[in-house]
Enzyme design. Sequence first.
Site, PDB file in Angstrom:
ATOM      1  N   LYS A 134      30.858  54.480  28.132  1.00  0.00           N
ATOM      2  CA  LYS A 134      30.611  53.247  27.375  1.00  0.00           C
ATOM      3  C   LYS A 134      30.205  52.097  28.304  1.00  0.00           C
ATOM      4  CE  LYS A 134      34.768  53.328  25.529  1.00  0.00           C
ATOM      5  NZ  LYS A 134      35.301  54.566  26.173  1.00  0.00           N
ATOM      6  N   ARG A 159      45.781  59.097  27.787  1.00  0.00           N
ATOM      7  CA  ARG A 159      44.718  58.304  27.166  1.00  0.00           C
ATOM      8  C   ARG A 159      43.909  59.151  26.184  1.00  0.00           C
ATOM      9  NH1 ARG A 159      42.486  56.215  32.634  1.00  0.00           N
ATOM     10  NH2 ARG A 159      40.751  55.298  31.498  1.00  0.00           N
ATOM     11  N   ARG A 198      40.614  52.547  39.707  1.00  0.00           N
ATOM     12  CA  ARG A 198      41.597  51.964  38.799  1.00  0.00           C
ATOM     13  C   ARG A 198      42.937  52.690  38.927  1.00  0.00           C
ATOM     14  NH1 ARG A 198      38.590  51.696  32.987  1.00  0.00           N
ATOM     15  NH2 ARG A 198      40.695  52.251  32.301  1.00  0.00           N
ATOM     16  N   ARG A 202      35.801  58.215  38.999  1.00  0.00           N
ATOM     17  CA  ARG A 202      35.253  56.876  38.716  1.00  0.00           C
ATOM     18  C   ARG A 202      35.650  55.867  39.795  1.00  0.00           C
ATOM     19  NH1 ARG A 202      35.800  54.442  32.880  1.00  0.00           N
ATOM     20  NH2 ARG A 202      37.993  55.033  33.122  1.00  0.00           N
ATOM     21  N   ARG A 205      39.954  49.982  18.711  1.00  0.00           N
ATOM     22  CA  ARG A 205      40.502  51.278  19.081  1.00  0.00           C
ATOM     23  C   ARG A 205      41.559  51.755  18.093  1.00  0.00           C
ATOM     24  NH1 ARG A 205      39.423  50.831  24.956  1.00  0.00           N
ATOM     25  NH2 ARG A 205      40.470  52.332  26.206  1.00  0.00           N
TER      26      ARG A 205
END
Length: 220
Positions: free
Chosen positions: A18, A176, A165, A132, A93
């Site tokens: 996203k 998640r 992160r 990431r 969400r």
Amino acid sequence: MTQNPKFVILLGPPAAGKGTQATRLSEHLNLPHVASGDLFRYNLKNETELGLQAKAYMDRGALVPDDITIAMVLDRLSRPDCAAGALLDGFPRTLAQAAALDKALAEKGVAINGVLNIIVPDEVLVERVTGRRLCRTCGEPYHIKFNPPKVAGICDKDGGELYQRDDDNETTVQNRLKVYWEQTSPLIGYYQNTGVLVDIDGNQDIDAVTEALKAAVINL
Ligand code: ADP
Ligand code: AMP
Ligand code: ZN
């Protein structure tokens, strides 16, 4: 002639792409990129009350409570740069968030124009999350294998330092994903019912996903 405001949502599981696509699409649509996760991280970095409230939830991969999240995002959407609309990433969400957004937009006489549902299998998402890296300065996402920066550890755009992160680890990502399937995936049906949902295959290379998204927004 001024155009009607345009509100577009990027929907999808964690690490579906996203944020990566939002940078490109917000330029293409000329709309501000509003990412709830970025807003929480900004507050966390600046040690605001909101950031401190959100931290415990983010650390374990849970959703921040709806009242806090809705207030934060609606405040952002009330700023002047969102008068022409916004590209929403990571919000809504939950069904309660979606209803609150619909209500706030209806009060302004507008509605969601499109929801781009980026589909990626769970097993691909785990590798995307763990590899990431983000720029400390501009937040641009990279991936050590799938989308590496030109110089390791450095953002291509502004030379900022890349970091990982705290919540991008294998344990948190499982939670998640569970949260996504339980609390966020019902939004697919919600937006299907209003006729604004478009499915996008997110399991192709980044440029191909961008092309699919650009094709999907032509008529919005
Ligand atoms: P989200 O904002 O949905 O959580 P990101 O845009 O941050 O996802 O992407 C998650 C990770 O996957 C990042 O490391 C990014 O570089 C990488 N990525 C994004 N899109 C693709 C893609 N189409 N193919 C491979 N890797 C991707
Ligand atoms: P993201 O950057 O979208 O992966 O979000 C990071 C974390 O911020 C999530 O795991 C949640 O803890 C929190 N968060 C972001 N957006 C929302 C939202 N719309 N509702 C609740 N929590 C959120
Ligand atoms: Zn940067």
